[in-house]
Design an enzyme around this catalytic site. Sequence first.
Site, PDB file in Angstrom:
ATOM      1  N   LYS A 199      56.132  54.072  42.997  1.00  0.00           N
ATOM      2  CA  LYS A 199      55.032  54.560  42.171  1.00  0.00           C
ATOM      3  C   LYS A 199      55.560  54.794  40.761  1.00  0.00           C
ATOM      4  O   LYS A 199      56.474  55.595  40.551  1.00  0.00           O
ATOM      5  CB  LYS A 199      54.450  55.846  42.750  1.00  0.00           C
ATOM      6  CG  LYS A 199      53.311  56.386  41.899  1.00  0.00           C
ATOM      7  CD  LYS A 199      52.611  57.542  42.555  1.00  0.00           C
ATOM      8  CE  LYS A 199      51.507  58.058  41.650  1.00  0.00           C
ATOM      9  NZ  LYS A 199      50.856  59.246  42.206  1.00  0.00           N
ATOM     10  N   ARG A 209      42.847  60.959  35.886  1.00  0.00           N
ATOM     11  CA  ARG A 209      43.076  62.347  35.466  1.00  0.00           C
ATOM     12  C   ARG A 209      41.735  63.034  35.183  1.00  0.00           C
ATOM     13  O   ARG A 209      41.567  64.214  35.448  1.00  0.00           O
ATOM     14  CB  ARG A 209      43.979  62.396  34.227  1.00  0.00           C
ATOM     15  CG  ARG A 209      45.305  61.633  34.408  1.00  0.00           C
ATOM     16  CD  ARG A 209      46.440  62.502  34.858  1.00  0.00           C
ATOM     17  NE  ARG A 209      47.544  61.711  35.410  1.00  0.00           N
ATOM     18  CZ  ARG A 209      48.640  61.318  34.742  1.00  0.00           C
ATOM     19  NH1 ARG A 209      48.791  61.662  33.471  1.00  0.00           N
ATOM     20  NH2 ARG A 209      49.579  60.621  35.344  1.00  0.00           N
ATOM     21  N   ARG A 220      54.856  62.567  33.928  1.00  0.00           N
ATOM     22  CA  ARG A 220      55.480  62.684  35.252  1.00  0.00           C
ATOM     23  C   ARG A 220      56.764  61.866  35.333  1.00  0.00           C
ATOM     24  O   ARG A 220      57.160  61.423  36.391  1.00  0.00           O
ATOM     25  CB  ARG A 220      54.510  62.179  36.321  1.00  0.00           C
ATOM     26  CG  ARG A 220      53.136  62.816  36.315  1.00  0.00           C
ATOM     27  CD  ARG A 220      52.440  62.546  37.636  1.00  0.00           C
ATOM     28  NE  ARG A 220      51.014  62.783  37.621  1.00  0.00           N
ATOM     29  CZ  ARG A 220      50.428  63.976  37.621  1.00  0.00           C
ATOM     30  NH1 ARG A 220      51.171  65.076  37.615  1.00  0.00           N
ATOM     31  NH2 ARG A 220      49.122  64.087  37.618  1.00  0.00           N
ATOM     32  N   GLU A 236      64.023  52.556  46.854  1.00  0.00           N
ATOM     33  CA  GLU A 236      63.008  53.490  47.371  1.00  0.00           C
ATOM     34  C   GLU A 236      62.444  52.975  48.697  1.00  0.00           C
ATOM     35  O   GLU A 236      62.155  53.758  49.612  1.00  0.00           O
ATOM     36  CB  GLU A 236      61.862  53.670  46.354  1.00  0.00           C
ATOM     37  CG  GLU A 236      62.231  54.484  45.113  1.00  0.00           C
ATOM     38  CD  GLU A 236      62.236  55.994  45.367  1.00  0.00           C
ATOM     39  OE1 GLU A 236      62.009  56.431  46.512  1.00  0.00           O
ATOM     40  OE2 GLU A 236      62.469  56.744  44.392  1.00  0.00           O
ATOM     41  N   LYS A 251      52.445  50.812  43.426  1.00  0.00           N
ATOM     42  CA  LYS A 251      51.353  51.300  42.600  1.00  0.00           C
ATOM     43  C   LYS A 251      51.806  51.482  41.169  1.00  0.00           C
ATOM     44  O   LYS A 251      52.898  52.018  40.980  1.00  0.00           O
ATOM     45  CB  LYS A 251      50.897  52.638  43.198  1.00  0.00           C
ATOM     46  CG  LYS A 251      49.817  53.334  42.432  1.00  0.00           C
ATOM     47  CD  LYS A 251      49.552  54.657  43.071  1.00  0.00           C
ATOM     48  CE  LYS A 251      48.532  55.377  42.212  1.00  0.00           C
ATOM     49  NZ  LYS A 251      48.379  56.743  42.611  1.00  0.00           N
ATOM     50  N   TYR A 316      38.689  50.895  44.088  1.00  0.00           N
ATOM     51  CA  TYR A 316      37.422  51.612  43.926  1.00  0.00           C
ATOM     52  C   TYR A 316      36.234  50.694  44.197  1.00  0.00           C
ATOM     53  O   TYR A 316      35.113  51.156  44.343  1.00  0.00           O
ATOM     54  CB  TYR A 316      37.354  52.235  42.524  1.00  0.00           C
ATOM     55  CG  TYR A 316      38.446  53.269  42.335  1.00  0.00           C
ATOM     56  CD1 TYR A 316      38.321  54.543  42.886  1.00  0.00           C
ATOM     57  CD2 TYR A 316      39.642  52.961  41.684  1.00  0.00           C
ATOM     58  CE1 TYR A 316      39.343  55.481  42.776  1.00  0.00           C
ATOM     59  CE2 TYR A 316      40.675  53.880  41.573  1.00  0.00           C
ATOM     60  CZ  TYR A 316      40.513  55.138  42.117  1.00  0.00           C
ATOM     61  OH  TYR A 316      41.535  56.061  42.026  1.00  0.00           O
TER      62      TYR A 316
HETATM   63  C1  PBG Z   1      48.700  61.748  42.443  1.00  0.00           C
HETATM   64  C2  PBG Z   1      47.950  60.472  42.286  1.00  0.00           C
HETATM   65  C3  PBG Z   1      47.578  59.842  41.105  1.00  0.00           C
HETATM   66  C4  PBG Z   1      46.875  58.706  41.460  1.00  0.00           C
HETATM   67  C5  PBG Z   1      46.817  58.672  42.842  1.00  0.00           C
HETATM   68  N1  PBG Z   1      47.510  59.770  43.336  1.00  0.00           N
HETATM   69  C6  PBG Z   1      47.734  60.265  39.723  1.00  0.00           C
HETATM   70  C7  PBG Z   1      49.067  60.378  39.123  1.00  0.00           C
HETATM   71  O1  PBG Z   1      50.090  60.075  39.732  1.00  0.00           O
HETATM   72  O2  PBG Z   1      49.103  60.801  37.966  1.00  0.00           O
HETATM   73  C8  PBG Z   1      46.288  57.726  40.511  1.00  0.00           C
HETATM   74  C9  PBG Z   1      45.251  56.840  41.072  1.00  0.00           C
HETATM   75  C10 PBG Z   1      44.461  56.104  40.058  1.00  0.00           C
HETATM   76  O3  PBG Z   1      44.772  56.107  38.848  1.00  0.00           O
HETATM   77  O4  PBG Z   1      43.462  55.489  40.466  1.00  0.00           O
HETATM   78  N2  PBG Z   1      48.080  62.579  43.399  1.00  0.00           N
END
Ligand code: PBG
Length: 331
Positions: A199, A209, A220, A236, A251, A316
Amino acid sequence: MNQYHLPVRPRRLRQSAPMRALVRETTLRPSALVLPVFVREGATEPQPITSMPGVVQHTLDSLVAEGHRALEAGVGGIMLFGVPEAKDAVGSGAVDPDGILNLATARLSEQFGDDLLIMTDLCLDEFTDHGHCGVLDERGRVDNDATLEVYAQMAVAQAEAGAHVVGPSGMMDGQVGVIRHALDDAGFDDVTILAYTAKYASAFYGPFREAVNSSLQGDRRTYQQDPANLRESLYELELDIAEGADIVMVKPGMPYLDVLTRVAEASPVPVATYQVSGEYAMIQAAAERGWIDRQRVILESLTSFARAGADIVLTYAAIEAATWIREGAHA
Ligand code: PBG
């Protein structure tokens, strides 16, 4: 005209729709598509998310209705995200059985039992007032091991609420192993772990967000990966497999197709990818302006994930895409 006597003509296999169907290498399965959904505590009406046209923060009732639509469309499952009314430093709402994510999970479980796969986001960012995916130490840094303790409790709370699959997305070291252990100790050895394995610290999460009313300041980058890295993702993967991940994920999706392919080549378990909020928002925005054909672009992007090696795609557009596919559409 047959002027050059070409013995090899790849165009022969492209000459008609049935011929192209015959040799099509990748087909999308509706059951491989997973719908991410947001449920908002205290909402009495679904709340639109401006940066994700067509996506809403659900009420508990509209969530159930969406579950019915997902089931009818034949999608593979839904991934639940909670939007709590109150947040605190340790994300208490995440482990509380009456917290919105656990309540919504219980509601869906009651409604659908084992007919619809219920997946839950296992992360603290929606529940913390500072917006980070973990708890902080006295110097304000994300405390890995203290966070793992909360993840362990959160996993058990989600399993008790009826989650079939938990999706640890916080990128803490050791998260898969600690969650596996906690679930097994509590008798939930059948609860499946969909690990966010690779990720990245991505700007493509922007609209998400807003979707979860995030209170994050800063970024992050101390826990999510540097977009420049690839080898790190293979490491990972090894760690998550050793810790007991049942499914692994890469992701975001489209900007990381190379990572997806490499992970898919190396993984002994099914591989998922996530077409994230920013990817979806870009497609919506361009389609709204008439610059692209929305359906074709969505099907093409989802097909690209499958071609690159994904077994499962979170999107989505899952319900729509599943419906189009069942009507015979393809990229
Ligand atoms: C964290 C999480 C995020 C997304 C899924 N799980 C946000 C992040 O890591 O800042 C993002 C998913 C998206 O942008 O559609 N719980």
